[in-house]
Enzyme design. Sequence first.
Site, PDB file in Angstrom:
ATOM      1  N   GLU A   7      10.399   2.232   9.831  1.00  0.00           N
ATOM      2  CA  GLU A   7      11.328   3.503   9.772  1.00  0.00           C
ATOM      3  C   GLU A   7      10.572   4.489   9.865  1.00  0.00           C
ATOM      4  O   GLU A   7       9.765   4.922   9.069  1.00  0.00           O
ATOM      5  CB  GLU A   7      12.054   3.249   8.350  1.00  0.00           C
ATOM      6  CG  GLU A   7      13.377   3.858   8.186  1.00  0.00           C
ATOM      7  CD  GLU A   7      13.263   5.272   7.754  1.00  0.00           C
ATOM      8  OE1 GLU A   7      12.516   6.174   8.277  1.00  0.00           O
ATOM      9  OE2 GLU A   7      13.867   5.545   6.867  1.00  0.00           O
ATOM     10  N   GLU A  23      10.051  16.497  13.855  1.00  0.00           N
ATOM     11  CA  GLU A  23      10.242  16.518  12.338  1.00  0.00           C
ATOM     12  C   GLU A  23       9.437  17.327  11.552  1.00  0.00           C
ATOM     13  O   GLU A  23       8.152  17.132  11.595  1.00  0.00           O
ATOM     14  CB  GLU A  23      10.109  14.971  12.004  1.00  0.00           C
ATOM     15  CG  GLU A  23      10.766  14.601  10.675  1.00  0.00           C
ATOM     16  CD  GLU A  23      10.495  13.257  10.067  1.00  0.00           C
ATOM     17  OE1 GLU A  23       9.383  12.632  10.290  1.00  0.00           O
ATOM     18  OE2 GLU A  23      11.360  12.697   9.629  1.00  0.00           O
ATOM     19  N   CYS A  50      13.865  11.564   5.211  1.00  0.00           N
ATOM     20  CA  CYS A  50      13.608  10.946   6.545  1.00  0.00           C
ATOM     21  C   CYS A  50      15.177  11.115   7.460  1.00  0.00           C
ATOM     22  O   CYS A  50      15.269  11.626   8.644  1.00  0.00           O
ATOM     23  CB  CYS A  50      13.428   9.773   6.841  1.00  0.00           C
ATOM     24  SG  CYS A  50      14.369   8.567   5.563  1.00  0.00           S
ATOM     25  N   LYS A 110       0.562  -1.213   0.113  1.00  0.00           N
ATOM     26  CA  LYS A 110       0.196   0.083  -0.156  1.00  0.00           C
ATOM     27  C   LYS A 110       0.824   1.181   0.123  1.00  0.00           C
ATOM     28  O   LYS A 110       1.271   1.700   1.130  1.00  0.00           O
ATOM     29  CB  LYS A 110      -1.075  -0.025   1.011  1.00  0.00           C
ATOM     30  CG  LYS A 110      -2.117   1.031   0.886  1.00  0.00           C
ATOM     31  CD  LYS A 110      -2.477   1.771   2.266  1.00  0.00           C
ATOM     32  CE  LYS A 110      -1.887   2.834   2.702  1.00  0.00           C
ATOM     33  NZ  LYS A 110      -1.712   4.231   1.899  1.00  0.00           N
TER      34      LYS A 110
HETATM   35  O1  TXE Z   1       2.657  10.109   6.988  1.00  0.00           O
HETATM   36  P1  TXE Z   1       2.083   8.589   7.420  1.00  0.00           P
HETATM   37  P2  TXE Z   1       1.843  11.367   6.570  1.00  0.00           P
HETATM   38  C1  TXE Z   1       6.851  12.074   8.739  1.00  0.00           C
HETATM   39  C2  TXE Z   1       6.743  13.565   8.282  1.00  0.00           C
HETATM   40  C3  TXE Z   1       5.268  13.903   7.946  1.00  0.00           C
HETATM   41  C4  TXE Z   1       4.645  12.872   8.721  1.00  0.00           C
HETATM   42  C5  TXE Z   1       3.190  12.820   8.323  1.00  0.00           C
HETATM   43  O2  TXE Z   1       7.239  14.236   9.548  1.00  0.00           O
HETATM   44  O3  TXE Z   1       5.119  15.290   8.104  1.00  0.00           O
HETATM   45  O4  TXE Z   1       5.430  11.802   8.809  1.00  0.00           O
HETATM   46  O5  TXE Z   1       3.046  12.393   7.150  1.00  0.00           O
HETATM   47  C6  TXE Z   1      -0.234   4.975   5.821  1.00  0.00           C
HETATM   48  N1  TXE Z   1      -2.506   2.123   9.025  1.00  0.00           N
HETATM   49  N2  TXE Z   1       7.058  11.093   7.307  1.00  0.00           N
HETATM   50  O6  TXE Z   1       0.955  11.695   7.233  1.00  0.00           O
HETATM   51  O7  TXE Z   1       0.580   8.923   7.863  1.00  0.00           O
HETATM   52  C7  TXE Z   1      -0.271   6.188   4.648  1.00  0.00           C
HETATM   53  O8  TXE Z   1      -1.386   6.174   3.712  1.00  0.00           O
HETATM   54  C8  TXE Z   1      -1.767   1.778   8.100  1.00  0.00           C
HETATM   55  C9  TXE Z   1       8.403  10.405   7.754  1.00  0.00           C
HETATM   56  O9  TXE Z   1       1.943  11.484   5.297  1.00  0.00           O
HETATM   57  O10 TXE Z   1       2.867   8.150   8.297  1.00  0.00           O
HETATM   58  C10 TXE Z   1       1.036   6.234   3.890  1.00  0.00           C
HETATM   59  O11 TXE Z   1       0.855   5.012   3.061  1.00  0.00           O
HETATM   60  N3  TXE Z   1      -1.233   2.701   7.266  1.00  0.00           N
HETATM   61  C11 TXE Z   1       8.520   9.563   6.466  1.00  0.00           C
HETATM   62  C12 TXE Z   1       1.980   5.751   5.105  1.00  0.00           C
HETATM   63  O12 TXE Z   1       1.100   5.161   6.033  1.00  0.00           O
HETATM   64  C13 TXE Z   1      -1.462   4.008   7.491  1.00  0.00           C
HETATM   65  C14 TXE Z   1       8.068   9.629   5.379  1.00  0.00           C
HETATM   66  C15 TXE Z   1       2.837   6.733   5.511  1.00  0.00           C
HETATM   67  O13 TXE Z   1       1.977   7.885   5.994  1.00  0.00           O
HETATM   68  C16 TXE Z   1      -2.082   4.362   8.602  1.00  0.00           C
HETATM   69  C17 TXE Z   1       6.896  10.435   5.266  1.00  0.00           C
HETATM   70  C18 TXE Z   1      -2.747   3.516   9.425  1.00  0.00           C
HETATM   71  N4  TXE Z   1      -3.503   3.754  10.414  1.00  0.00           N
HETATM   72  C19 TXE Z   1       6.147  11.151   6.367  1.00  0.00           C
HETATM   73  N5  TXE Z   1      -2.075   5.660   8.446  1.00  0.00           N
HETATM   74  C20 TXE Z   1       9.884   8.779   6.535  1.00  0.00           C
HETATM   75  N6  TXE Z   1      10.134   7.982   7.526  1.00  0.00           N
HETATM   76  O14 TXE Z   1      10.581   8.896   5.599  1.00  0.00           O
HETATM   77  C21 TXE Z   1      -1.530   6.202   7.436  1.00  0.00           C
HETATM   78  N7  TXE Z   1      -1.098   4.983   7.063  1.00  0.00           N
END
Ligand code: TXE
Length: 489
Positions: A249, A384, A283, A174
């Site tokens: 991660e 972050e 990240c 996903k």
């Molecule tokens: O991330 P999410 P978001 C950090 C960065 C950013 C913050 C929020 O600080 O501002 O996260 O970003 C899926 N069950 N990073 O809201 O929600 C979602 O659909 C299962 C750091 O975009 O973590 C997507 O596919 N899955 C980071 C994925 O999780 C769920 C990179 C990431 O989204 C879910 C991106 C749930 N309950 C953001 N809720 C890095 N580590 O590099 C969401 N998702």
Amino acid sequence: MPDLFIGGEWTAAVDGNVREIRCPADGTLVAVIDEAGPKDAAAAIAAARDAFDSGPWPHTPAAERGRLLLRVADLLERDKDVLARAESLDTGKRQVESEYDMDDIAACFRYFGNLTASGGTDRVVDAGNPQVDSRVVHEPVGVCSLITPWNYPLLQTAWKVAPALGAGNTFVLKPSELTPHTAIMLMRLLTEAGLPAGAANLVLGTGPVVGAPLTEDPHVDMVSFTGGLVTGRRIMAAAAPTVKKVALELGGKNPNIVFADVDFDAAVDHALMAVFLHSGQVCSAGARLLVQNTLHDRFVDELVTRARAIRLGGPFDPDARAGPLISAEHRQKVEAYVAAGLAEGAVLRCGGTRPADPALAGGYYYLPTVLDECTPGMSVVRDESFGPVLTVERFRDEEEAVALANDTMYGLAGAVWSQDAGRTHRVAARLRAGTVWINDFHPYVPQAEWGGVKQSGFGRELGPAGLAEYRETKHIWRNLEPKPQRWFE
Ligand code: TXE
């Protein structure tokens, strides 16, 4: 053609839902994509389960699995331009950056292809009894839910898909609902390379609706997630009742430590790249600059001059050096962090606003921003922000630099700059992070593990440990001449 890929078939969502994908650089419509719901997620899990329990993939010889990954690497190289363009339209990142990503993605498949094909992880154990044949073997974990974010969509997908398949697992992927295109294209390439039906499945949609079932369903054995900390905590909790294997991660708030004895030009240049690459949506971004007091003024002055000159623009603007943020919502979050930092006493040295250029008004742009005189308690230092925002803190000596650097709940990456080899060695040893760069920032290779400590998560991607993550270890004991033991006589 429908966009969900379940059991080897392309299919639309059961409920008929769709989503518009718009380019963050100017808001233009890229495509309308099928949007899955819980029923589609359940069907994808069932297909992956069936392919694992009854399909050929887990029992395909490792050498053959490795060869398939190598074919995928070739196909990724063949389609590099189309893939890079799709990635740029979804993310808004420069085409040239997407092209670098595609090279890295092919290299990742190639690395895991060779590692898988080389086999050789099983071992014979001396059981202390010549009548016993004792072996430790490695097997796939089972059905893996692979959940990926929007900043490096296909790259982060490749880091999971390549080792998961190499180890013989089946999966449901996903990607972020914002950036689905390269995941769709990857499914086509996996099929073209000869992957059996059901081994790879793709659902598209939001985290709460489609992601959550992938983390809860008892038919899933493992969840590998890259994304935000809050979502990571939620996923760990969701996986707990069925005790799934979990790898997380969750980003970082990575220190970039600069001592006064550095090569000035190189350190300034890398400090810019560390934080402003992909507009800070990385990240491992070096978003916390720690600079020694005696160098502070000259270093920050030069950094600010160069940050002001960074030209923003869309993916296909050859003069642009940085692109937009992913969404309006994300830009608001970045703006709120900057506002909070200023309210808490940070000094704005550049940026801090959206660009004035009307040509950029249709995208989610934000100017490269430097906040000076920051202190560890500020939210913009602790959290972050994931935007083009650099916080600057001063330090006196090595001891204080290490203390500031480690004063974070995260532990993904960090860097130290100095011409004193002994000092860089000492500091690197004391930084609590999964990756430490000395006199550099950002490089990685697929042969070396990537991952975090503390609340940056656990588990490793890339390297031999990246493959081991998708394997279970089994001990097989064979008694060649069983005799009664008469224990109870
Ligand atoms: O991330 P999410 P978001 C950090 C960065 C950013 C913050 C929020 O600080 O501002 O996260 O970003 C899926 N069950 N990073 O809201 O929600 C979602 O659909 C299962 C750091 O975009 O973590 C997507 O596919 N899955 C980071 C994925 O999780 C769920 C990179 C990431 O989204 C879910 C991106 C749930 N309950 C953001 N809720 C890095 N580590 O590099 C969401 N998702």
